[in-house]
Design a protein around this motif. Sequence first.
Motif, PDB file in Angstrom:
ATOM      1  N   UNK A 107      63.450  97.449 -34.228  1.00 47.81           N
ATOM      2  CA  UNK A 107      63.339  96.459 -33.242  1.00 47.81           C
ATOM      3  C   UNK A 107      63.667  94.626 -34.607  1.00 47.81           C
ATOM      4  N   UNK A 108      63.582  94.050 -33.788  1.00 44.21           N
ATOM      5  CA  UNK A 108      63.762  92.771 -34.641  1.00 44.21           C
ATOM      6  C   UNK A 108      62.472  92.066 -34.913  1.00 44.21           C
ATOM      7  N   UNK A 109      62.866  91.056 -36.091  1.00 45.40           N
ATOM      8  CA  UNK A 109      62.186  90.569 -36.590  1.00 45.40           C
ATOM      9  C   UNK A 109      62.070  88.821 -36.817  1.00 45.40           C
ATOM     10  N   UNK A 110      61.299  88.038 -36.504  1.00 47.28           N
ATOM     11  CA  UNK A 110      61.565  86.353 -36.520  1.00 47.28           C
ATOM     12  C   UNK A 110      60.557  85.485 -37.086  1.00 47.28           C
ATOM     13  N   UNK A 111      60.052  84.993 -37.922  1.00 48.84           N
ATOM     14  CA  UNK A 111      59.271  84.250 -38.179  1.00 48.84           C
ATOM     15  C   UNK A 111      59.457  82.812 -37.458  1.00 48.84           C
ATOM     16  N   UNK A 112      58.397  82.162 -37.093  1.00 50.60           N
ATOM     17  CA  UNK A 112      58.364  80.474 -36.526  1.00 50.60           C
ATOM     18  C   UNK A 112      57.406  79.786 -37.339  1.00 50.60           C
ATOM     19  N   UNK A 113      57.429  78.668 -37.226  1.00 51.89           N
ATOM     20  CA  UNK A 113      56.429  77.789 -38.328  1.00 51.89           C
ATOM     21  C   UNK A 113      56.834  76.661 -37.847  1.00 51.89           C
ATOM     22  N   UNK A 114      55.684  75.913 -38.226  1.00 51.57           N
ATOM     23  CA  UNK A 114      56.259  74.017 -38.042  1.00 51.57           C
ATOM     24  C   UNK A 114      56.430  72.889 -39.204  1.00 51.57           C
ATOM     25  N   UNK A 115      57.242  74.126 -40.124  1.00 53.90           N
ATOM     26  CA  UNK A 115      57.575  73.008 -40.919  1.00 53.90           C
ATOM     27  C   UNK A 115      58.894  73.531 -41.006  1.00 53.90           C
ATOM     28  N   UNK A 116      59.779  71.913 -41.072  1.00 54.71           N
ATOM     29  CA  UNK A 116      61.301  72.614 -40.680  1.00 54.71           C
ATOM     30  C   UNK A 116      61.778  71.885 -42.376  1.00 54.71           C
ATOM     31  N   UNK A 117      61.595  71.294 -43.712  1.00 54.53           N
ATOM     32  CA  UNK A 117      62.071  71.190 -45.178  1.00 54.53           C
ATOM     33  C   UNK A 117      60.515  70.406 -45.719  1.00 54.53           C
ATOM     34  N   UNK A 118      61.143  69.439 -45.757  1.00 52.73           N
ATOM     35  CA  UNK A 118      60.391  68.181 -47.453  1.00 52.73           C
ATOM     36  C   UNK A 118      60.891  67.336 -47.487  1.00 52.73           C
ATOM     37  N   UNK A 119      60.116  66.406 -47.303  1.00 54.74           N
ATOM     38  CA  UNK A 119      60.577  65.109 -47.917  1.00 54.74           C
ATOM     39  C   UNK A 119      61.072  64.653 -48.833  1.00 54.74           C
ATOM     40  N   UNK A 120      61.407  63.492 -49.632  1.00 52.54           N
ATOM     41  CA  UNK A 120      62.100  62.591 -50.472  1.00 52.54           C
ATOM     42  C   UNK A 120      61.068  62.590 -51.363  1.00 52.54           C
ATOM     43  N   UNK A 121      59.662  62.591 -50.706  1.00 52.64           N
ATOM     44  CA  UNK A 121      58.457  62.507 -51.452  1.00 52.64           C
ATOM     45  C   UNK A 121      57.875  64.255 -52.250  1.00 52.64           C
ATOM     46  N   UNK A 122      58.632  65.545 -51.646  1.00 54.22           N
ATOM     47  CA  UNK A 122      57.634  66.448 -51.619  1.00 54.22           C
ATOM     48  C   UNK A 122      56.747  66.747 -50.275  1.00 54.22           C
ATOM     49  N   UNK A 123      56.325  66.441 -49.843  1.00 60.74           N
ATOM     50  CA  UNK A 123      55.726  66.654 -48.925  1.00 60.74           C
ATOM     51  C   UNK A 123      56.660  67.291 -47.480  1.00 60.74           C
ATOM     52  N   UNK A 124      55.634  68.349 -47.341  1.00 65.90           N
ATOM     53  CA  UNK A 124      56.721  69.571 -46.285  1.00 65.90           C
ATOM     54  C   UNK A 124      56.744  68.030 -44.681  1.00 65.90           C
ATOM     55  N   UNK A 125      57.845  68.676 -43.912  1.00 56.27           N
ATOM     56  CA  UNK A 125      57.896  68.364 -43.158  1.00 56.27           C
ATOM     57  C   UNK A 125      57.642  68.751 -41.533  1.00 56.27           C
ATOM     58  N   UNK A 126      56.982  68.172 -40.899  1.00 59.16           N
ATOM     59  CA  UNK A 126      56.730  69.000 -39.682  1.00 59.16           C
ATOM     60  C   UNK A 126      58.363  68.728 -38.497  1.00 59.16           C
ATOM     61  N   UNK A 127      58.742  70.121 -38.027  1.00 55.27           N
ATOM     62  CA  UNK A 127      59.286  70.486 -37.425  1.00 55.27           C
ATOM     63  C   UNK A 127      59.687  72.321 -37.438  1.00 55.27           C
ATOM     64  N   UNK A 128      60.761  72.630 -36.065  1.00 55.25           N
ATOM     65  CA  UNK A 128      60.788  73.932 -35.887  1.00 55.25           C
ATOM     66  C   UNK A 128      61.133  74.915 -36.973  1.00 55.25           C
ATOM     67  N   UNK A 129      60.495  76.088 -37.543  1.00 55.29           N
ATOM     68  CA  UNK A 129      61.058  76.268 -38.426  1.00 55.29           C
ATOM     69  C   UNK A 129      61.639  77.765 -37.355  1.00 55.29           C
ATOM     70  N   UNK A 130      62.646  78.681 -37.640  1.00 51.01           N
ATOM     71  CA  UNK A 130      62.539  79.832 -37.134  1.00 51.01           C
ATOM     72  C   UNK A 130      63.902  80.009 -38.263  1.00 51.01           C
ATOM     73  N   UNK A 131      63.509  81.977 -37.949  1.00 47.60           N
ATOM     74  CA  UNK A 131      64.316  82.856 -39.068  1.00 47.60           C
ATOM     75  C   UNK A 131      64.212  83.866 -38.719  1.00 47.60           C
ATOM     76  N   UNK A 132      65.591  84.730 -37.733  1.00 47.26           N
ATOM     77  CA  UNK A 132      64.682  85.670 -37.534  1.00 47.26           C
ATOM     78  C   UNK A 132      66.406  86.685 -38.363  1.00 47.26           C
ATOM     79  N   UNK A 133      65.836  88.049 -37.584  1.00 52.21           N
ATOM     80  CA  UNK A 133      66.708  89.332 -38.904  1.00 52.21           C
ATOM     81  C   UNK A 133      67.011  90.495 -37.658  1.00 52.21           C
ATOM     82  N   UNK A 134      68.070  91.069 -37.534  1.00 43.79           N
ATOM     83  CA  UNK A 134      67.552  91.460 -35.719  1.00 43.79           C
ATOM     84  C   UNK A 134      67.232  92.855 -35.807  1.00 43.79           C
TER      85      UNK A 134
END
Length: 163
Positions: free
Chosen positions: A54-81
């Motif tokens: 099988x393949x694996x994927x990670x989903x989350x709700x942090x899609x980066x960092x603001x200029x102040x270093x605070x996590x930015x809300x957004x869709x995070x997705x990374x997959x390996x086949x």
Amino acid sequence: ETGLPIPYGTECPPVYMNSSYLDTDCEVLRKGVLLRKNHCRLSVVIEDPDHFPFGLAIRGCVAGYGTDGVPLNGAFFYEVKSVHDGNWTVSVPRQTDNSMMLEVGDGTAVLKTFALGEYIHASGYDWNAADLKDITVGIDYTRTKLTVSVRGWDEVYEFDVVI
């Protein structure tokens, strides 16, 4: 002034950060900078990888960092086949809640979803720590067990999972 966005489908870069607001209305200003580890290397180790097609994927709700270093809300997705040697590593950003999911799929559909954020939280992991520690997750798909261990900790947390 967007900061550091993480494009959908890519992992978090190995981020070490420091953010400060400075009043530069002066002749000379000096500020020491201490970089903090603002990413977590999440290693997934598959028990019996020869029987895990099988393949694996990670989903989350942090899609980066603001200029102040605070996590930015957004869709995070990374997959390996596919996982060939039973090990898979992904860098994830600092999380703001326990919603991160680990998905097991066959390339066309998601077969199983693990509430990874909840398991990590249950192990006592602190996403608010100044420097994030790395995490190893073990999956024994045939025995329906998931283990969480944090680098530098003596304890390993084991969870029985209903499939």
